[in-house]
Scaffold this motif. Structure first.
Motif, PDB file in Angstrom:
ATOM      1  N   ASP A 171      42.749  23.698   0.415  1.00 37.39           N
ATOM      2  CA  ASP A 171      42.687  23.971   2.163  1.00 37.39           C
ATOM      3  C   ASP A 171      40.889  24.122   1.873  1.00 37.39           C
ATOM      4  O   ASP A 171      40.570  24.984   1.139  1.00 37.39           O
ATOM      5  CB  ASP A 171      43.027  25.310   2.484  1.00 37.39           C
ATOM      6  N   GLY A 172      40.110  23.691   3.241  1.00 33.46           N
ATOM      7  CA  GLY A 172      38.893  24.632   3.527  1.00 33.46           C
ATOM      8  C   GLY A 172      37.896  23.286   2.623  1.00 33.46           C
ATOM      9  O   GLY A 172      36.482  23.093   2.914  1.00 33.46           O
ATOM     10  N   ASN A 173      38.863  22.507   1.381  1.00 39.85           N
ATOM     11  CA  ASN A 173      37.752  21.723   1.065  1.00 39.85           C
ATOM     12  C   ASN A 173      37.496  20.342   1.391  1.00 39.85           C
ATOM     13  O   ASN A 173      35.990  19.956   1.269  1.00 39.85           O
ATOM     14  CB  ASN A 173      38.254  20.987  -0.680  1.00 39.85           C
ATOM     15  N   THR A 174      37.559  19.648   2.361  1.00 35.88           N
ATOM     16  CA  THR A 174      37.824  19.075   3.470  1.00 35.88           C
ATOM     17  C   THR A 174      36.334  18.433   3.851  1.00 35.88           C
ATOM     18  O   THR A 174      35.456  17.987   3.925  1.00 35.88           O
ATOM     19  CB  THR A 174      39.087  18.020   4.475  1.00 35.88           C
ATOM     20  N   PRO A 175      36.091  19.741   4.634  1.00 37.32           N
ATOM     21  CA  PRO A 175      35.530  20.236   6.001  1.00 37.32           C
ATOM     22  C   PRO A 175      33.549  20.670   4.605  1.00 37.32           C
ATOM     23  O   PRO A 175      32.681  20.238   5.529  1.00 37.32           O
ATOM     24  CB  PRO A 175      34.941  21.151   6.652  1.00 37.32           C
ATOM     25  N   ASP A 176      33.874  20.974   3.799  1.00 32.77           N
ATOM     26  CA  ASP A 176      32.384  21.195   2.681  1.00 32.77           C
ATOM     27  C   ASP A 176      32.874  19.821   2.287  1.00 32.77           C
ATOM     28  O   ASP A 176      31.048  20.190   2.109  1.00 32.77           O
ATOM     29  CB  ASP A 176      33.234  22.377   2.098  1.00 32.77           C
ATOM     30  N   VAL A 177      33.282  18.955   1.924  1.00 35.94           N
ATOM     31  CA  VAL A 177      32.724  17.941   1.508  1.00 35.94           C
ATOM     32  C   VAL A 177      32.053  17.203   2.600  1.00 35.94           C
ATOM     33  O   VAL A 177      31.374  16.206   2.596  1.00 35.94           O
ATOM     34  CB  VAL A 177      33.825  16.571   1.194  1.00 35.94           C
ATOM     35  N   TYR A 178      32.688  16.896   3.923  1.00 37.72           N
ATOM     36  CA  TYR A 178      31.802  16.262   4.743  1.00 37.72           C
ATOM     37  C   TYR A 178      30.538  16.984   4.862  1.00 37.72           C
ATOM     38  O   TYR A 178      29.806  15.934   5.524  1.00 37.72           O
ATOM     39  CB  TYR A 178      32.675  17.063   6.177  1.00 37.72           C
ATOM     40  N   GLY A 184      22.764  13.317   3.939  1.00 42.11           N
ATOM     41  CA  GLY A 184      22.192  11.937   4.105  1.00 42.11           C
ATOM     42  C   GLY A 184      23.061  10.244   4.158  1.00 42.11           C
ATOM     43  O   GLY A 184      22.550   9.685   3.932  1.00 42.11           O
ATOM     44  N   GLY A 185      23.878  10.677   3.682  1.00 40.72           N
ATOM     45  CA  GLY A 185      25.080   9.785   3.969  1.00 40.72           C
ATOM     46  C   GLY A 185      25.528   9.017   2.372  1.00 40.72           C
ATOM     47  O   GLY A 185      26.071   8.315   1.801  1.00 40.72           O
ATOM     48  N   ARG A 186      24.932   9.805   1.736  1.00 43.51           N
ATOM     49  CA  ARG A 186      24.173   8.940   0.109  1.00 43.51           C
ATOM     50  C   ARG A 186      25.440   9.304  -0.630  1.00 43.51           C
ATOM     51  O   ARG A 186      26.077   8.925  -1.917  1.00 43.51           O
ATOM     52  CB  ARG A 186      23.198   9.208  -0.570  1.00 43.51           C
ATOM     53  N   LEU A 187      26.506  10.794  -0.697  1.00 42.40           N
ATOM     54  CA  LEU A 187      27.230  10.783  -1.358  1.00 42.40           C
ATOM     55  C   LEU A 187      28.773  10.911   0.094  1.00 42.40           C
ATOM     56  O   LEU A 187      28.348  11.279   1.077  1.00 42.40           O
ATOM     57  CB  LEU A 187      27.510  12.512  -1.031  1.00 42.40           C
ATOM     58  N   LEU A 188      29.555  10.101  -0.251  1.00 40.80           N
ATOM     59  CA  LEU A 188      30.750   9.856   0.347  1.00 40.80           C
ATOM     60  C   LEU A 188      31.725  10.538   0.295  1.00 40.80           C
ATOM     61  O   LEU A 188      31.877  10.503  -1.305  1.00 40.80           O
ATOM     62  CB  LEU A 188      30.674   8.884   0.781  1.00 40.80           C
ATOM     63  N   PRO A 189      32.161  11.360   1.302  1.00 38.02           N
ATOM     64  CA  PRO A 189      33.805  12.088   0.524  1.00 38.02           C
ATOM     65  C   PRO A 189      35.153  10.548   0.758  1.00 38.02           C
ATOM     66  O   PRO A 189      34.754   9.288   1.322  1.00 38.02           O
ATOM     67  CB  PRO A 189      34.409  12.036   2.083  1.00 38.02           C
ATOM     68  N   SER A 190      35.800  11.004  -0.620  1.00 38.12           N
ATOM     69  CA  SER A 190      36.993   9.823  -0.228  1.00 38.12           C
ATOM     70  C   SER A 190      38.385  11.242  -1.081  1.00 38.12           C
ATOM     71  O   SER A 190      38.240  11.974  -0.505  1.00 38.12           O
ATOM     72  CB  SER A 190      36.250   9.639  -1.903  1.00 38.12           C
ATOM     73  N   PHE A 191      39.341   9.930  -0.611  1.00 38.50           N
ATOM     74  CA  PHE A 191      40.653  10.380  -0.358  1.00 38.50           C
ATOM     75  C   PHE A 191      41.883   9.637  -1.112  1.00 38.50           C
ATOM     76  O   PHE A 191      41.503   8.165  -1.316  1.00 38.50           O
ATOM     77  CB  PHE A 191      41.111  10.992   0.879  1.00 38.50           C
ATOM     78  N   GLY A 192      42.556  10.384  -1.688  1.00 37.28           N
ATOM     79  CA  GLY A 192      43.101   9.134  -3.118  1.00 37.28           C
ATOM     80  C   GLY A 192      44.599   8.497  -2.770  1.00 37.28           C
ATOM     81  O   GLY A 192      44.880   9.902  -1.802  1.00 37.28           O
ATOM     82  N   VAL A 239      38.831   3.737  10.330  1.00 35.25           N
ATOM     83  CA  VAL A 239      37.614   5.093  11.129  1.00 35.25           C
ATOM     84  C   VAL A 239      37.141   5.777  10.120  1.00 35.25           C
ATOM     85  O   VAL A 239      37.102   6.810   8.945  1.00 35.25           O
ATOM     86  CB  VAL A 239      38.991   5.810  11.815  1.00 35.25           C
ATOM     87  N   ARG A 240      35.829   6.296  10.932  1.00 34.35           N
ATOM     88  CA  ARG A 240      34.324   7.203  10.599  1.00 34.35           C
ATOM     89  C   ARG A 240      34.907   8.720  11.182  1.00 34.35           C
ATOM     90  O   ARG A 240      35.686   8.787  12.215  1.00 34.35           O
ATOM     91  CB  ARG A 240      33.607   6.975  10.838  1.00 34.35           C
ATOM     92  N   LYS A 241      34.741   9.887  10.599  1.00 31.72           N
ATOM     93  CA  LYS A 241      34.415  11.150  10.484  1.00 31.72           C
ATOM     94  C   LYS A 241      32.941  11.453  11.386  1.00 31.72           C
ATOM     95  O   LYS A 241      31.784  11.096  10.773  1.00 31.72           O
ATOM     96  CB  LYS A 241      34.804  11.950   9.679  1.00 31.72           C
ATOM     97  N   GLY A 242      33.551  12.121  12.898  1.00 34.02           N
ATOM     98  CA  GLY A 242      32.382  12.227  13.431  1.00 34.02           C
ATOM     99  C   GLY A 242      31.983  14.376  13.212  1.00 34.02           C
ATOM    100  O   GLY A 242      33.162  15.074  12.670  1.00 34.02           O
ATOM    101  N   TRP A 243      31.022  14.071  12.293  1.00 36.62           N
ATOM    102  CA  TRP A 243      30.461  15.200  11.710  1.00 36.62           C
ATOM    103  C   TRP A 243      28.930  15.415  12.163  1.00 36.62           C
ATOM    104  O   TRP A 243      28.014  14.754  12.340  1.00 36.62           O
ATOM    105  CB  TRP A 243      30.945  15.792  10.180  1.00 36.62           C
ATOM    106  N   ARG A 244      28.406  16.828  13.121  1.00 39.10           N
ATOM    107  CA  ARG A 244      27.576  17.201  13.481  1.00 39.10           C
ATOM    108  C   ARG A 244      26.869  16.226  14.307  1.00 39.10           C
ATOM    109  O   ARG A 244      25.724  15.974  13.707  1.00 39.10           O
ATOM    110  CB  ARG A 244      26.379  18.228  12.002  1.00 39.10           C
TER     111      ARG A 244
END
Length: 388
Positions: free
Chosen positions: A232-239, A246-254, A270-275
């Protein structure tokens, strides 16, 4: 009719005992003299009678008054006219990748007894030794086409792997993938800083890439993927990491499930809106990439290297004929073999920490994390997404 014999072959007989070959099965005697064409199996079975061969039926609910016997006859003699060989072939293909599902198919559709067997296809230290080459960590054993980052982010720490890759002679598949660097990153900024780090080609590249080698030549990682699942809490940290990079490191989900009919990697619609910006999210079939890495690149390393040796020994340029992909082989995996440091032992232990158990399910060895395996796996994921 055309029943299955004990040897698994299709034979014609005038009288057949239909039964499950295992203990506690059932059988039926049928006269095959009636019926012709497609209706022959139907009349053959309908004209016979069922003879229970198990005198001790198994309670249906583990101890209640109801009871049952195993009556899993082969669907090749099913009375359902929709149960065609094509239908059975499709069911087999859908389950072939999953040992547990395959055993279920053989038992319930083929009428064959099955049981889990000890695994003989897991990777060992000897396979890792075959992957090692004469280059040091933080150097590249060949002149690459790209460097990428794979990360596994947990609360409080992060691990990463940097991999180099080069395309095959057709420029359509990866021929070689080499581990260049691995380690820990305490802060998001430490991961982002890797995008600006220079990695030099090793002296070995003079042999592996003679046409393009130049001493002191350096390369930087172009992009990367970080696993956004987990605690828990890892997903927003990766976002946030993706935003800061600058979008060069993308979040991923298996994702788990049936990957047989779909591409193993895809960008979410669906793209995640973040800041105030939209972040692309990369999804991948976890089972596919585990098997590709473990049972493909590592387990088949000797076969892959033999193909490379055949290429180098050829008097003519036959790169296309012996590229790994041309032989239905995965790319060659290179691991730094110099020097034998404690961190290397930790890295190698983690990339084979998750193994298949006797039921064909992935299980992590007690006391050994598999974080570096996840990092290397996501390197393969981003490389798949970057193919031309």
């Amino acid at each position: 009719g055309r029943p299955l014999s004990a040897a698994g072959r299709l034979v014609h007989v005038p009288d057949t005992q239909w039964r499950c070959p295992g203990d506690g099965g059932s059988r039926a005697s049928a006269d095959h003299s009636k019926g012709t064409g497609a209706s022959a199996p139907f009349w053959s079975v309908m004209s016979g009678r069922h003879l229970a061969s198990n005198p001790h039926p198994v309670p249906a609910d583990g101890g209640g008054p109801r009871s049952k016997r195993s009556e899993h006859n082969s669907d090749l003699v099913s009375l359902d006219f929709d149960m065609t060989w094509g239908h059975l072939a499709k069911k087999f293909a859908e389950r072939a990748h999953d040992p547990s599902a395959l055993r279920n198919f053989l038992n319930e559709h083929a009428g064959l007894p099955t049981r889990a067997r000890a695994r003989d296809d897991n990777v060992t230290d000897s396979h890792l030794a075959e992957c090692r080459a004469a280059y040091a960590r933080q150097t590249i054993p060949f002149v690459p086409d790209i460097l990428v980052i794979g990360g596994d982010s947990q609360l409080g720490f992060r691990k990463f792997v940097i991999a180099a890759a080069r395309l095959d002679s057709n420029l359509k598949a990866w021929r070689d993938i080499a581990v260049v660097d691995y380690g820990y990153a305490a802060l998001r900024s430490d991961i982002i800083a890797l995008l600006s780090k220079d990695y030099a080609v090793a002296d070995l590249a003079a042999l592996t890439s003679p046409a393009t080698y130049a001493a002191g030549r350096t390369f930087r990682p172009l992009c990367g993927v970080v696993d956004a699942g987990g605690v828990d809490g890892n997903t927003p940290d990766v976002y946030e990491l993706s935003y800061e990079a600058g979008g060069r490191l993308l979040p991923s989900f298996g994702r788990s499930g049936d990957f047989a009919e779909q591409r193993p990697t895809w960008v979410g619609d669906v793209r995640k809106g973040w800041r105030g910006i939209e972040i692309a999210i990369l999804f991948y079939w976890d089972e596919y990439w585990k098997r590709h890495l473990q049972l493909g690149c590592i387990k088949k390393i000797r076969e892959i290297k033999q193909a490379a040796d055949a290429r180098s020994a050829s008097p003519q340029d036959q790169l296309a004929a012996v590229d790994p992909s041309a032989l239905s082989l995965p790319p060659r995996l290179w691991l730094p073999g110099l020097p034998a440091a404690a961190r290397r032992q930790e890295f190698e232990a983690e990339i084979i920490a998750e193994q298949l158990d006797e039921k064909g399910k992935w299980k992590v060895a007690t006391g050994t994390p598999n974080d570096f395996q996840d990092c290397l796996k996501t390197c393969f994921v981003v490389l798949d997404q970057r193919l031309p």
